[in-house]
Design a protein around this motif. Sequence first.
Motif, PDB file in Angstrom:
ATOM      1  N   UNK A  92       0.790  -1.219   0.000  1.00 36.82           N
ATOM      2  CA  UNK A  92       0.000   0.000   0.000  1.00 36.82           C
ATOM      3  C   UNK A  92       0.824   1.272   0.000  1.00 36.82           C
ATOM      4  N   UNK A  93       2.120   1.160   0.329  1.00 36.77           N
ATOM      5  CA  UNK A  93       2.984   2.331   0.288  1.00 36.77           C
ATOM      6  C   UNK A  93       3.227   2.776  -1.151  1.00 36.77           C
ATOM      7  N   UNK A  94       3.569   4.042  -1.305  1.00 36.01           N
ATOM      8  CA  UNK A  94       3.906   4.595  -2.612  1.00 36.01           C
ATOM      9  C   UNK A  94       5.348   5.097  -2.584  1.00 36.01           C
ATOM     10  N   UNK A  95       6.090   4.757  -3.629  1.00 34.83           N
ATOM     11  CA  UNK A  95       7.491   5.166  -3.696  1.00 34.83           C
ATOM     12  C   UNK A  95       7.774   5.812  -5.046  1.00 34.83           C
ATOM     13  N   UNK A  96       8.760   6.692  -5.046  1.00 33.89           N
ATOM     14  CA  UNK A  96       9.308   7.245  -6.281  1.00 33.89           C
ATOM     15  C   UNK A  96      10.747   6.759  -6.404  1.00 33.89           C
ATOM     16  N   UNK A  97      11.088   6.243  -7.578  1.00 33.02           N
ATOM     17  CA  UNK A  97      12.462   5.843  -7.867  1.00 33.02           C
ATOM     18  C   UNK A  97      12.981   6.728  -8.997  1.00 33.02           C
ATOM     19  N   UNK A  98      14.223   7.179  -8.887  1.00 32.85           N
ATOM     20  CA  UNK A  98      14.762   8.083  -9.903  1.00 32.85           C
ATOM     21  C   UNK A  98      16.236   7.789 -10.161  1.00 32.85           C
ATOM     22  N   UNK A  99      16.568   7.660 -11.442  1.00 32.79           N
ATOM     23  CA  UNK A  99      17.949   7.415 -11.853  1.00 32.79           C
ATOM     24  C   UNK A  99      18.468   8.551 -12.715  1.00 32.79           C
TER      25      UNK A  99
ATOM     26  N   UNK B  13      18.188  10.231 -17.736  1.00 33.01           N
ATOM     27  CA  UNK B  13      17.516  10.326 -16.444  1.00 33.01           C
ATOM     28  C   UNK B  13      16.115   9.736 -16.579  1.00 33.01           C
ATOM     29  N   UNK B  14      15.620   9.200 -15.475  1.00 37.28           N
ATOM     30  CA  UNK B  14      14.359   8.485 -15.520  1.00 37.28           C
ATOM     31  C   UNK B  14      13.783   8.382 -14.108  1.00 37.28           C
ATOM     32  N   UNK B  15      12.470   8.452 -14.005  1.00 34.29           N
ATOM     33  CA  UNK B  15      11.822   8.329 -12.703  1.00 34.29           C
ATOM     34  C   UNK B  15      10.522   7.564 -12.857  1.00 34.29           C
ATOM     35  N   UNK B  16      10.116   6.941 -11.774  1.00 32.49           N
ATOM     36  CA  UNK B  16       8.860   6.208 -11.756  1.00 32.49           C
ATOM     37  C   UNK B  16       8.218   6.278 -10.393  1.00 32.49           C
ATOM     38  N   UNK B  17       6.901   6.190 -10.364  1.00 27.82           N
ATOM     39  CA  UNK B  17       6.168   6.134  -9.103  1.00 27.82           C
ATOM     40  C   UNK B  17       5.385   4.830  -9.088  1.00 27.82           C
ATOM     41  N   UNK B  18       5.451   4.129  -7.952  1.00 30.13           N
ATOM     42  CA  UNK B  18       4.888   2.798  -7.846  1.00 30.13           C
ATOM     43  C   UNK B  18       4.138   2.639  -6.522  1.00 30.13           C
ATOM     44  N   UNK B  19       3.090   1.843  -6.585  1.00 33.22           N
ATOM     45  CA  UNK B  19       2.370   1.455  -5.372  1.00 33.22           C
ATOM     46  C   UNK B  19       2.776   0.036  -5.005  1.00 33.22           C
ATOM     47  N   UNK B  20       3.270  -0.150  -3.794  1.00 31.02           N
ATOM     48  CA  UNK B  20       3.784  -1.460  -3.377  1.00 31.02           C
ATOM     49  C   UNK B  20       2.621  -2.431  -3.186  1.00 31.02           C
TER      50      UNK B  20
END
Length: 318
Positions: free
Chosen positions: A297-304, A311-318
Amino acid sequence: MGILKFVATGKALPKKIVTNDDISKIVDTSDEWIETRTGIKKRYFCEEESCNSLAIEAAKEAINRALQKDSEFDVLKIGLIIVATTSGNYAFPSTACMVGKALGLKGSVMAYDLSAACSGFMYALQNAKALLNEMDKKYALIIGSEELSKLLDFNDRTTCVLFGDGAAATLVKLEDREGISYISSFSDGNDEDLVCEGVGEENSSIKMKGQAVFKFAVKAIKQSVDEVLLKTGLDMEDIDYVVCHQANARIIDFVKKTYEGHEEKFYQNVGEYANTSAASIGLALDDLFESGKLKKGMKIVCVGFGAGLTWSAGVFEI
């Protein structure tokens, strides 16, 4: 388009630990100089291991954990293996093909390497999301694996202290359900600020203009994070963790100050592994999952961000 679910993670590290004091015996530097400027305390260097062997070990650990967590999962359900790397054992065949062989998936899986430097893990996730939509099999193995120690010039004290070896694997599944899974990627051709010459070149070592890369990185992180939040209708209040590529603590510390009140959400483990390029986001995710900090249920942003420039980023719901 479905959403990507993180099923399981795994990591692999060389046996050899190299401290800042060890580095100071090779080049004119010190533990205080390195840690103060980068946040790095140690890194791992391959001796018996290689980029390929680390990728295989990390993949096997992720698969073993998936077999315990997901009753529907079977290795033969993996339709795709992508290895993000710039330091594979061979120009060809790909590291991903060697992982497939080690997993007993010869003839039954699409496998390839992806070169986007430190953004590679995020690029690979976006590739996987798109490709799985075209496949019958809905599981993919995303691996970042690097043996950067063989690309270091130990006469360049500002660069050689930054990098380490390691691998991380994430097994993902494309699910047809409501949820959050959005990734956006960019590039800007640049062979001046961060470059490593290729096969056949006499001096194939990492060369970097530190100040230029710092300026690029802080701009790219902010742009990427803001864009994926905007596209998904979220803001930082909705996010539990921001997982940046672990290049340098100063970069992350600079960026997190621009998100006042949310600084503690920016995860860091660069001190333990140094900059492992395409492996770093995966290593951070593995540490977060295995420590129990990431929960359903947590939400995270990952960014490279890295050479390319990419460069790249994503948002995901666990």
